[in-house]
Design a protein around this motif. Sequence first.
Motif, PDB file in Angstrom:
ATOM      1  N   VAL A 170       0.877  -1.167   0.000  1.00 35.85           N
ATOM      2  CA  VAL A 170       0.000   0.000   0.000  1.00 35.85           C
ATOM      3  C   VAL A 170       0.915   1.218   0.000  1.00 35.85           C
ATOM      4  O   VAL A 170       1.677   1.414   0.948  1.00 35.85           O
ATOM      5  N   ALA A 171       0.849   2.010  -1.077  1.00 39.02           N
ATOM      6  CA  ALA A 171       1.795   3.114  -1.203  1.00 39.02           C
ATOM      7  C   ALA A 171       1.092   4.451  -1.081  1.00 39.02           C
ATOM      8  O   ALA A 171      -0.023   4.626  -1.577  1.00 39.02           O
ATOM      9  N   ASN A 172       1.724   5.377  -0.400  1.00 39.39           N
ATOM     10  CA  ASN A 172       1.213   6.750  -0.393  1.00 39.39           C
ATOM     11  C   ASN A 172       2.358   7.735  -0.477  1.00 39.39           C
ATOM     12  O   ASN A 172       3.466   7.450  -0.029  1.00 39.39           O
ATOM     13  N   ASP A 173       2.061   8.865  -1.107  1.00 43.35           N
ATOM     14  CA  ASP A 173       3.049   9.929  -1.261  1.00 43.35           C
ATOM     15  C   ASP A 173       2.840  10.899  -0.101  1.00 43.35           C
ATOM     16  O   ASP A 173       1.858  11.641  -0.081  1.00 43.35           O
ATOM     17  N   VAL A 174       3.761  10.889   0.863  1.00 44.46           N
ATOM     18  CA  VAL A 174       3.580  11.705   2.071  1.00 44.46           C
ATOM     19  C   VAL A 174       3.722  13.200   1.812  1.00 44.46           C
ATOM     20  O   VAL A 174       3.443  14.005   2.701  1.00 44.46           O
ATOM     21  N   PHE A 178       1.939  12.316   7.054  1.00 47.42           N
ATOM     22  CA  PHE A 178       1.992  11.826   8.415  1.00 47.42           C
ATOM     23  C   PHE A 178       1.001  12.618   9.262  1.00 47.42           C
ATOM     24  O   PHE A 178       0.742  13.788   9.001  1.00 47.42           O
ATOM     25  N   SER A 179       0.463  11.974  10.282  1.00 47.35           N
ATOM     26  CA  SER A 179      -0.385  12.609  11.293  1.00 47.35           C
ATOM     27  C   SER A 179      -1.744  13.050  10.769  1.00 47.35           C
ATOM     28  O   SER A 179      -2.588  13.484  11.552  1.00 47.35           O
ATOM     29  N   THR A 180      -1.983  12.993   9.464  1.00 48.76           N
ATOM     30  CA  THR A 180      -3.305  13.368   8.955  1.00 48.76           C
ATOM     31  C   THR A 180      -4.291  12.245   9.285  1.00 48.76           C
ATOM     32  O   THR A 180      -3.904  11.110   9.523  1.00 48.76           O
ATOM     33  N   ASP A 181      -5.586  12.577   9.248  1.00 47.09           N
ATOM     34  CA  ASP A 181      -6.616  11.559   9.483  1.00 47.09           C
ATOM     35  C   ASP A 181      -7.107  10.944   8.179  1.00 47.09           C
ATOM     36  O   ASP A 181      -7.934  10.042   8.188  1.00 47.09           O
ATOM     37  N   THR A 182      -6.605  11.457   7.068  1.00 49.95           N
ATOM     38  CA  THR A 182      -6.978  10.902   5.759  1.00 49.95           C
ATOM     39  C   THR A 182      -5.734  10.322   5.101  1.00 49.95           C
ATOM     40  O   THR A 182      -4.614  10.566   5.530  1.00 49.95           O
ATOM     41  N   ASN A 183      -5.991   9.555   4.030  1.00 47.74           N
ATOM     42  CA  ASN A 183      -4.873   9.019   3.257  1.00 47.74           C
ATOM     43  C   ASN A 183      -5.323   8.842   1.805  1.00 47.74           C
ATOM     44  O   ASN A 183      -6.519   8.750   1.521  1.00 47.74           O
ATOM     45  N   THR A 195     -10.856   8.797   4.835  1.00 46.28           N
ATOM     46  CA  THR A 195     -10.322   8.729   6.193  1.00 46.28           C
ATOM     47  C   THR A 195      -9.505   7.437   6.311  1.00 46.28           C
ATOM     48  O   THR A 195      -9.761   6.467   5.594  1.00 46.28           O
ATOM     49  N   LYS A 196      -8.555   7.423   7.214  1.00 43.76           N
ATOM     50  CA  LYS A 196      -7.688   6.247   7.355  1.00 43.76           C
ATOM     51  C   LYS A 196      -8.488   5.003   7.732  1.00 43.76           C
ATOM     52  O   LYS A 196      -8.191   3.907   7.253  1.00 43.76           O
ATOM     53  N   ILE A 197      -9.524   5.156   8.545  1.00 45.23           N
ATOM     54  CA  ILE A 197     -10.323   3.979   8.915  1.00 45.23           C
ATOM     55  C   ILE A 197     -11.064   3.448   7.686  1.00 45.23           C
ATOM     56  O   ILE A 197     -11.167   2.233   7.490  1.00 45.23           O
TER      57      ILE A 197
END
Lengths: 233, 233
Positions: free
Chosen positions: A178-182, A189-194, A212-214
């Motif tokens: 699972v890849a994300n561009d920070v 980092f620290s955000t509630d979304t992705n 949202t991350k959940i």
Amino acid sequence: QIINWVNRFFQQEASLKGKHVLITAGPTIEPLDPVRYFSNYSSGKMGYAMAQAAYELGAKVTLISGPVSLDPPLGVQTVQVKSAQEMYEAVMQNLVHADIVVKTAAVADYRPETIAKQKIKKESDSLTIQMVKNQDIAWEIGKQKREDQILIGFAAETDHLADHAKEKLARKGLDYIVANDVTVAGAGFSTDTNIVTLYGRDGEEWTLPKLTKIEVARRLLTYIAENNKMRKR
Amino acid sequence: QIINWVNRFFQQEASLKGKHVLITAGPTIEPLDPVRYFSNYSSGKMGYAMAQAAYELGAKVTLISGPVSLDPPLGVQTVQVKSAQEMYEAVMQNLVHADIVVKTAAVADYRPETIAKQKIKKESDSLTIQMVKNQDIAWEIGKQKREDQILIGFAAETDHLADHAKEKLARKGLDYIVANDVTVAGAGFSTDTNIVTLYGRDGEEWTLPKLTKIEVARRLLTYIAENNKMRKR
């Protein structure tokens, strides 16, 4: 948190029922002396969301967490660790029982070669820190894992996202990454979304919108559970 | 927090009334690349307690805080910073108005010489990090401060507490230093209690019992306020 339990109770199809999910989360801390350390910006939010989602989907969940300021999700067995070495040991102890391993932790790649017993005094104008490589936990799991175990890695990148992620997928013997561009707003980092893209060992590629991350966690785990029912294991 | 205000309102003798207290707290974070950083275990609790106590004692309080997971005390003007450089700038902007400066922050002594723009890939088995010295904020304040300003430093030590503290008191031009041994139970990082010794420029030495950090803060500030009424300023 109560919603978590209610969700699980009324889950129409508990797609991870009977499965044991092992999740790592957060950063690790690599000490230089009794007061100073090396770390990274991982907040643990994505890993804690994966743990909560796995629990909601009916799984037995073990969460191995580096130092974060989050409350452990209800119903999840949480093991607190600090350094990469401690995380490695906790993972290895729990690996044999796991059907799915989710490695969201941002484990430090390097640690100071020596840890000073006393606080280092700032006498000199410069300081050279010799760092050595930590064990690569994902790679070790990839090497040891049985055919029936699914290994999911995460890649937080700042550039060349797809290339870095696919290279990591192959090199570490992962089933999914699972890849994300920070550096992108809403994916850091620290955000509630992705904003993530899932890459599978078989070549599949699935990009999700900003969630949202959940919600990201629920979708990823549901997708992986469904796809692996069909896969010969 | 409400108690804080009530305490202040009913304070029989608001010993810091009319005074401006500038407080630094927490660690600083020194980045190595977009995801990795150097830091230390300072929780900010002692500094936030000093800010709350100063406010209760009637002072106007400015708190300059590194990254911590604490809520800013009510009634206190809080400035958030990350690196030592940012903390230095925030302190220098606020210094002229301060009657008392309390330097509880654990400012990183060194920072990586270069900050990588992209995440450093772990290709090699080792990594050498060249660190350079940060500006010494306490020393700079000590150099610039006026005769009517009181400068209080903190020293978190792991050995030779008294020697290190007294040496720091002299070298940095402090009026007082508050020393604690972070290796002692109840005096370490992240604890809610502290065991401190106050050393004064004039040779005084005052060891307090183990107390909550807010109680340590109240006693230290009350003592310093009382003693400096009498001191020719």
